[in-house]
Design a protein around this motif. Structure first.
Motif, PDB file in Angstrom:
ATOM      1  N   ILE A  59       0.777  -1.299   0.015  1.00  0.00           N
ATOM      2  CA  ILE A  59      -0.038   0.101   0.233  1.00  0.00           C
ATOM      3  C   ILE A  59       0.943   1.245   0.107  1.00  0.00           C
ATOM      4  O   ILE A  59       0.430   2.237  -0.666  1.00  0.00           O
ATOM      5  N   SER A  60       2.141   1.250   0.868  1.00  0.00           N
ATOM      6  CA  SER A  60       2.744   2.474   0.879  1.00  0.00           C
ATOM      7  C   SER A  60       3.570   2.405  -0.630  1.00  0.00           C
ATOM      8  O   SER A  60       3.577   3.872  -0.961  1.00  0.00           O
ATOM      9  N   ARG A  61       3.919   1.665  -1.240  1.00  0.00           N
ATOM     10  CA  ARG A  61       4.577   1.558  -2.636  1.00  0.00           C
ATOM     11  C   ARG A  61       3.528   2.373  -3.689  1.00  0.00           C
ATOM     12  O   ARG A  61       3.682   3.237  -4.532  1.00  0.00           O
ATOM     13  N   LEU A  62       2.186   1.763  -3.591  1.00  0.00           N
ATOM     14  CA  LEU A  62       1.319   2.233  -4.319  1.00  0.00           C
ATOM     15  C   LEU A  62       0.686   3.548  -4.305  1.00  0.00           C
ATOM     16  O   LEU A  62       0.693   4.550  -5.056  1.00  0.00           O
ATOM     17  N   PHE A  63       0.905   4.034  -2.912  1.00  0.00           N
ATOM     18  CA  PHE A  63       0.573   5.389  -2.616  1.00  0.00           C
ATOM     19  C   PHE A  63       1.640   6.311  -3.088  1.00  0.00           C
ATOM     20  O   PHE A  63       1.382   7.643  -3.660  1.00  0.00           O
TER      21      PHE A  63
END
Length: 209
Positions: free
Chosen positions: A116-120
């Motif tokens: 999720i952090s990478r996608l954000f």
């Protein structure tokens, strides 16, 4: 200011002390930040805008009705952005702030990083990269330049209308984004992504290339 004559009496109030107006506007701004009721906050915003704002008349014309409508929407967007900037301030434009935010410590790649952090982080970079791809520039290369410059001067970026090799001061170049617009963009995108996770489906245009 009071004017009198045999025929009329015209009484007008004239405020010459700008410090009184500035002080009052600052007090209203503080109350806006503390206010939680949306109706009361809207009223305070209107009072604040009347104190610090100016009156302008914008005449918009075009050769065709279609062009006229498009131009009118552009002007309305610009006016609303200006109003937002008067209330919440401005940020360096050109999606620079979002690109720099994508490199924050909480989003940097590491072995404990969540997907999720990478996608954000990728989503925050997307607007910056799209702007530079459309301008025929190397988005990844320009992104590295902006991030490196942000360590010393976070307000630096590139002017796509007058591209230079090194980042320039966006404030001096007159490239701004309203703070409220940037924040709402991220909030709306996050909300849309959350809705997508719940429905599990998405309809997009087909890429025939």
């Amino acid at each position: 200011m009071l004017k009198t004559s045999h025929h009329y009496e015209d009484s007008r109030r004239q405020v010459s002390d700008s410090e009184v107006i500035t002080s009052r506007a600052a007090g209203i701004k503080q109350n806006m930040d503390k206010e939680t009721d949306s109706h009361a906050k809207d009223s305070l915003e209107q009072r604040y805008s009347k104190l610090v704002g100016k009156i302008a008349i914008v005449n918009v014309g075009a050769s065709t009705p279609t062009e006229m409508e498009e131009l009118r929407f552009r002007v309305e967007d610009a006016i609303e952005a200006t109003k937002s900037a008067m209330i919440d301030g401005v940020l360096p434009g050109g999606a620079t702030v979002l690109a720099i935010a994508s490199t924050m410590a909480d989003l940097k790649p590491n072995k404990y990083e969540s997907p999720i952090s990478r996608l954000f982080a990728d989503a925050l970079e997307a607007t910056f990269k799209k702007l530079y791809d459309n301008a025929g520039e190397s988005a990844d290369y320009r992104l590295k330049q902006v991030v490196a410059k942000a360590l010393d001067k976070p307000g630096y970026g590139f002017n796509l209308r007058d591209m230079t090799e090194e980042p320039v001061d966006l404030a001096k170049a007159g490239i701004w984004d309203a703070t409220r617009a940037v924040v709402q963009t991220v909030e709306n995108a996050t909300s849309a992504a959350g809705a997508l996770l719940t429905v599990g489906a998405l309809v997009t245009p087909r890429d025939d290339s």
